[in-house]
Design an enzyme around this catalytic site. Structure first.
Site, PDB file in Angstrom:
ATOM      1  N   GLY A  16       0.822  -1.209   0.000  1.00  0.00           N
ATOM      2  CA  GLY A  16       0.000   0.000   0.000  1.00  0.00           C
ATOM      3  C   GLY A  16       0.854   1.256   0.000  1.00  0.00           C
ATOM      4  O   GLY A  16       1.747   1.416   0.826  1.00  0.00           O
ATOM      5  N   GLY A  18      -0.334   4.380   0.404  1.00  0.00           N
ATOM      6  CA  GLY A  18      -1.121   5.481   0.963  1.00  0.00           C
ATOM      7  C   GLY A  18      -0.277   6.224   1.991  1.00  0.00           C
ATOM      8  O   GLY A  18       0.948   6.116   2.007  1.00  0.00           O
ATOM      9  N   PHE A  19      -0.958   6.976   2.862  1.00  0.00           N
ATOM     10  CA  PHE A  19      -0.230   7.734   3.884  1.00  0.00           C
ATOM     11  C   PHE A  19       0.619   6.794   4.753  1.00  0.00           C
ATOM     12  O   PHE A  19       1.757   7.105   5.083  1.00  0.00           O
ATOM     13  CB  PHE A  19      -1.210   8.474   4.796  1.00  0.00           C
ATOM     14  CG  PHE A  19      -1.837   9.667   4.142  1.00  0.00           C
ATOM     15  CD1 PHE A  19      -1.168  10.872   4.087  1.00  0.00           C
ATOM     16  CD2 PHE A  19      -3.103   9.590   3.593  1.00  0.00           C
ATOM     17  CE1 PHE A  19      -1.750  11.985   3.491  1.00  0.00           C
ATOM     18  CE2 PHE A  19      -3.700  10.696   3.000  1.00  0.00           C
ATOM     19  CZ  PHE A  19      -3.014  11.896   2.947  1.00  0.00           C
ATOM     20  N   GLY A  20       0.038   5.636   5.137  1.00  0.00           N
ATOM     21  CA  GLY A  20       0.740   4.702   6.013  1.00  0.00           C
ATOM     22  C   GLY A  20       1.974   4.117   5.344  1.00  0.00           C
ATOM     23  O   GLY A  20       3.082   4.159   5.891  1.00  0.00           O
ATOM     24  N   VAL A  84      -2.313  -6.872  -4.403  1.00  0.00           N
ATOM     25  CA  VAL A  84      -2.059  -7.915  -3.401  1.00  0.00           C
ATOM     26  C   VAL A  84      -3.301  -8.802  -3.332  1.00  0.00           C
ATOM     27  O   VAL A  84      -4.416  -8.287  -3.179  1.00  0.00           O
ATOM     28  CB  VAL A  84      -1.816  -7.267  -2.011  1.00  0.00           C
ATOM     29  CG1 VAL A  84      -1.628  -8.340  -0.944  1.00  0.00           C
ATOM     30  CG2 VAL A  84      -0.625  -6.320  -2.068  1.00  0.00           C
ATOM     31  N   GLU A 175     -18.304  17.613   3.500  1.00  0.00           N
ATOM     32  CA  GLU A 175     -17.432  18.317   2.544  1.00  0.00           C
ATOM     33  C   GLU A 175     -17.947  18.126   1.113  1.00  0.00           C
ATOM     34  O   GLU A 175     -17.946  19.069   0.319  1.00  0.00           O
ATOM     35  CB  GLU A 175     -15.991  17.812   2.686  1.00  0.00           C
ATOM     36  CG  GLU A 175     -15.374  18.245   4.011  1.00  0.00           C
ATOM     37  CD  GLU A 175     -13.893  17.906   4.153  1.00  0.00           C
ATOM     38  OE1 GLU A 175     -13.446  16.929   3.530  1.00  0.00           O
ATOM     39  OE2 GLU A 175     -13.203  18.625   4.898  1.00  0.00           O
ATOM     40  N   ASP A 305      -5.704   3.022   7.931  1.00  0.00           N
ATOM     41  CA  ASP A 305      -7.133   2.706   8.029  1.00  0.00           C
ATOM     42  C   ASP A 305      -7.415   1.229   8.294  1.00  0.00           C
ATOM     43  O   ASP A 305      -8.476   0.881   8.811  1.00  0.00           O
ATOM     44  CB  ASP A 305      -7.843   3.095   6.714  1.00  0.00           C
ATOM     45  CG  ASP A 305      -8.118   4.585   6.626  1.00  0.00           C
ATOM     46  OD1 ASP A 305      -7.731   5.332   7.554  1.00  0.00           O
ATOM     47  OD2 ASP A 305      -8.719   5.015   5.620  1.00  0.00           O
TER      48      ASP A 305
HETATM   49  C1  LIG Z   1     -13.134  11.557   0.972  1.00  0.00           C
HETATM   50  C2  LIG Z   1     -12.184  11.447   2.133  1.00  0.00           C
HETATM   51  C3  LIG Z   1     -11.831  12.595   2.837  1.00  0.00           C
HETATM   52  C4  LIG Z   1     -10.925  12.522   3.898  1.00  0.00           C
HETATM   53  N1  LIG Z   1     -10.575  13.663   4.571  1.00  0.00           N
HETATM   54  C5  LIG Z   1      -9.635  13.608   5.538  1.00  0.00           C
HETATM   55  C6  LIG Z   1      -9.171  14.789   6.180  1.00  0.00           C
HETATM   56  O1  LIG Z   1      -9.626  15.896   5.887  1.00  0.00           O
HETATM   57  N2  LIG Z   1      -8.198  14.668   7.124  1.00  0.00           N
HETATM   58  C7  LIG Z   1      -7.655  13.460   7.449  1.00  0.00           C
HETATM   59  O2  LIG Z   1      -6.752  13.405   8.298  1.00  0.00           O
HETATM   60  N3  LIG Z   1      -8.077  12.322   6.866  1.00  0.00           N
HETATM   61  C8  LIG Z   1      -9.044  12.363   5.935  1.00  0.00           C
HETATM   62  N4  LIG Z   1      -9.468  11.212   5.317  1.00  0.00           N
HETATM   63  C9  LIG Z   1      -8.943   9.918   5.778  1.00  0.00           C
HETATM   64  C10 LIG Z   1      -7.583   9.616   5.186  1.00  0.00           C
HETATM   65  O3  LIG Z   1      -7.532   9.923   3.818  1.00  0.00           O
HETATM   66  C11 LIG Z   1      -7.270   8.139   5.424  1.00  0.00           C
HETATM   67  O4  LIG Z   1      -7.342   7.910   6.801  1.00  0.00           O
HETATM   68  C12 LIG Z   1      -5.881   7.766   4.910  1.00  0.00           C
HETATM   69  O5  LIG Z   1      -5.814   7.911   3.519  1.00  0.00           O
HETATM   70  C13 LIG Z   1      -5.543   6.325   5.285  1.00  0.00           C
HETATM   71  O6  LIG Z   1      -4.260   6.033   4.833  1.00  0.00           O
HETATM   72  P1  LIG Z   1      -3.839   4.525   4.534  1.00  0.00           P
HETATM   73  O7  LIG Z   1      -2.427   4.586   4.099  1.00  0.00           O
HETATM   74  O8  LIG Z   1      -4.216   3.672   5.675  1.00  0.00           O
HETATM   75  O9  LIG Z   1      -4.802   4.083   3.375  1.00  0.00           O
HETATM   76  P2  LIG Z   1      -4.957   4.655   1.899  1.00  0.00           P
HETATM   77  O10 LIG Z   1      -4.586   6.077   1.828  1.00  0.00           O
HETATM   78  O11 LIG Z   1      -6.307   4.245   1.458  1.00  0.00           O
HETATM   79  O12 LIG Z   1      -3.871   3.826   1.077  1.00  0.00           O
HETATM   80  C14 LIG Z   1      -4.025   2.459   0.834  1.00  0.00           C
HETATM   81  C15 LIG Z   1      -3.293   2.140  -0.442  1.00  0.00           C
HETATM   82  O13 LIG Z   1      -3.352   0.746  -0.631  1.00  0.00           O
HETATM   83  C16 LIG Z   1      -3.623   0.473  -1.981  1.00  0.00           C
HETATM   84  N5  LIG Z   1      -4.293  -0.818  -2.040  1.00  0.00           N
HETATM   85  C17 LIG Z   1      -5.480  -1.170  -1.512  1.00  0.00           C
HETATM   86  N6  LIG Z   1      -5.754  -2.447  -1.741  1.00  0.00           N
HETATM   87  C18 LIG Z   1      -4.719  -2.937  -2.455  1.00  0.00           C
HETATM   88  C19 LIG Z   1      -4.392  -4.224  -2.965  1.00  0.00           C
HETATM   89  N7  LIG Z   1      -5.188  -5.284  -2.793  1.00  0.00           N
HETATM   90  N8  LIG Z   1      -3.226  -4.360  -3.631  1.00  0.00           N
HETATM   91  C20 LIG Z   1      -2.378  -3.313  -3.804  1.00  0.00           C
HETATM   92  N9  LIG Z   1      -2.639  -2.094  -3.323  1.00  0.00           N
HETATM   93  C21 LIG Z   1      -3.784  -1.906  -2.647  1.00  0.00           C
HETATM   94  C22 LIG Z   1      -4.489   1.621  -2.452  1.00  0.00           C
HETATM   95  O14 LIG Z   1      -4.379   1.793  -3.853  1.00  0.00           O
HETATM   96  C23 LIG Z   1      -3.911   2.788  -1.670  1.00  0.00           C
HETATM   97  O15 LIG Z   1      -2.924   3.481  -2.386  1.00  0.00           O
HETATM   98  C24 LIG Z   1     -10.390  11.264   4.263  1.00  0.00           C
HETATM   99  C25 LIG Z   1     -10.748  10.115   3.558  1.00  0.00           C
HETATM  100  C26 LIG Z   1     -11.635  10.207   2.494  1.00  0.00           C
HETATM  101  C27 LIG Z   1     -12.005   8.947   1.762  1.00  0.00           C
END
Ligand SMILES: Cc1cc2nc3c(=O)[nH]c(=O)nc-3n(C[C@H](O)[C@H](O)[C@H](O)COP(=O)(O)OP(=O)(O)OC[C@H]3O[C@@H](n4cnc5c(N)ncnc54)[C@H](O)[C@@H]3O)c2cc1C
Length: 425
Positions: A16, A18-20, A84, A175, A305
């Site tokens: 992943g 994402g932010f994490g 994955v 929003e 998340d």
């Molecule tokens: C519309 C919206 C508005 C938001 N607003 C805010 C805000 O204002 N402030 C704030 O702090 N937070 C906000 N959030 C929450 C924040 O965006 C999430 O908490 C954050 O993105 C989580 O990060 P993550 O790395 O856990 O997951 P994600 O950012 O979702 O990253 C997960 C990554 O894993 C990848 N992935 C998933 N499944 C697979 C797979 N099977 N194989 C390969 N890759 C995969 C995805 O493509 C993605 O790039 C918001 C969320 C949304 C949806």
């Protein structure tokens, strides 16, 4: 730390981008490890601004940034684009849609979450979730397409072609509803002068008694008023029971004519988490140890998340927020570096810098860690500064700044054109 035979140094597999995942990889910049970061997309998505892509305020390239670009200065990271399909924690292997199974010495699972439709009839098929860049682009196209269709055939207005129901009174729903209202009232009134603006309804439905339940009452009241001023109808204490392509039925029995329904009502952890053989917490999240490792697997960490992280100080479960994901990712990365250096890992400490959300132009709310609140234009500027700082590169910041500044001065949104990959030349 166990390192597989034949390797000079540990391989850290990050699932992943994402932010994490990005936070973990960056925190390992100077560590003696080889990192492979795998994402199903070749870009990192800045989810907090997705609704701005859906409502034409930002271009996709301001919210999605090439993952490879983020690691040009970090030679110990290799980025791969693949999906994955499974993780075997005991065998320490990961399977993918295309690549062969890959073994790891250390794993960081940051696969995020997806919309939870809670089994609502028709939701999976007809609702528009807002979690990926694809979702935002799809919603934008849908809204433009419905306005163009109504412009050709005004009888569609009465049938609900312009009406949008937004489900969920949290930040995603509020929003989205606020931004959509501004698009309708500031842009579409000029774009489609023949169509009756006053019949284009935006209805926000929240099952609980209030919107913005995570904020203090003065901010909840402010948000409700700001939405009303923008022409959004707010219905609290009711929920969506079923959805068809043109009708939304509420639990109270009310039927709304609406051709578009935006789903911002709930999340469930990545399906990969469900296949790990672990007992998951609510929302399909993986409960982690204080140092963010998965119980029984000190070499595997879960962040963001998909993780159920209990704050060491408050003993509360941390919300699914970008700030939590980024800090947890960085902390997991630092713990991995500690372990590689032969040191003990440390318990995650979250720094709460406050919560904020925007309702529209010059209308936002901020609640600081110690309870102080801010609303209106001042909060809106604070929101802009924080989100610009969070965007991954200077280039993204510049793009967002130009789009926001232009929209702020002119009320114009240049993104409102439909381009499909299937368009003819
Ligand atoms: C519309 C919206 C508005 C938001 N607003 C805010 C805000 O204002 N402030 C704030 O702090 N937070 C906000 N959030 C929450 C924040 O965006 C999430 O908490 C954050 O993105 C989580 O990060 P993550 O790395 O856990 O997951 P994600 O950012 O979702 O990253 C997960 C990554 O894993 C990848 N992935 C998933 N499944 C697979 C797979 N099977 N194989 C390969 N890759 C995969 C995805 O493509 C993605 O790039 C918001 C969320 C949304 C949806």
């Amino acid at each position: 730390m166990v390192v597989e035979a034949g390797r000079d140094r540990p391989t850290v597999l990050i699932l992943g981008g994402g932010f994490g995942g990005v936070g973990a990889a960056r925190a390992l910049k100077d560590a003696e490890v080889d990192i492979e970061l795998v994402d199903q997309h070749d870009y990192h998505t800045f989810q907090p601004l997705l609704y701005q892509v859906a409502t034409d305020l930002l271009e996709t390239s301001a919210v999605g940034h090439p993952l490879r670009d983020l690691f040009h200065d970090q030679p110990n990271v290799a980025v791969k684009e693949d999906t994955v399909t499974g993780v075997d924690l005991d065998a320490r292997t990961v399977s993918f849609a295309h690549m062969p199974d890959t073994s790891y010495d250390v794993l960081v699972l940051g696969l995020g979450a997806r919309a939870n439709f809670f089994g609502v009839e028709g939701a999976e098929k007809h609702a528009f979730p807002m979690y990926t860049l694809h979702d935002a682009v799809r919603l934008r196209a849908r809204i433009l397409e419905r306005w163009e269709a109504a412009d050709r055939d005004p009888s569609l207005v009465e049938d609900g072609a312009l009406n949008v129901v937004v489900v969920g009174g949290g930040p995603t729903g509020v929003e989205s509803a606020g931004a959509l209202a501004e698009l309708y009232r500031n842009e579409f009134d000029k774009d489609y002068p023949q169509l009756p603006q006053d019949q284009a309804r935006i209805v926000l439905v929240e099952a609980g008694p209030v919107i913005f339940s995570m904020f203090k009452k003065n901010l909840q009241d402010y948000a409700r008023k700001a939405l009303k001023e923008r022409g959004v109808e707010v219905k609290t204490g009711d929920s969506v029971a079923s959805i068809t392509p043109t009708r939304v039925t509420l639990a109270s029995g009310e039927v709304l004519n609406a051709h578009t329904l935006i789903w911002g009502a709930g999340l469930q952890g990545s399906p990969v988490a469900g296949e790990l053989g672990l007992e998951l917490e609510r929302g399909g999240r993986i409960s982690v140890e204080p140092d963010l490792s998965i119980p029984g697997h000190p070499e595997a960490f879960a962040v963001g998340d998909v993780a159920w992280i209990t704050d060491a100080t408050t003993k509360r479960v941390l919300p699914q927020l970008g700030s939590v994901a980024l800090q947890a990712g960085e902390w997991a990365g630092k713990n991995i570096a500690r372990r590689v250096a032969g040191k003990d890992t440390e318990a995650f400490e979250y720094t709460d810098k406050g919560t904020m959300a925007t309702i529209g132009r010059m209308a936002a709310v901020v609640q600081f860690h110690r309870g102080r609140t801010m609303k209106g234009a001042k909060a809106s500027l604070a929101w802009g500064a924080v989100h610009l700082a969070l965007l991954s590169t200077g280039e993204d910041r510049a793009k967002a700044m130009i789009d926001w500044t232009w929209a702020g001065f002119s009320h114009e949104r240049a993104g409102r054109i439909s381009v499909s990959a299937d368009d003819e030349e």
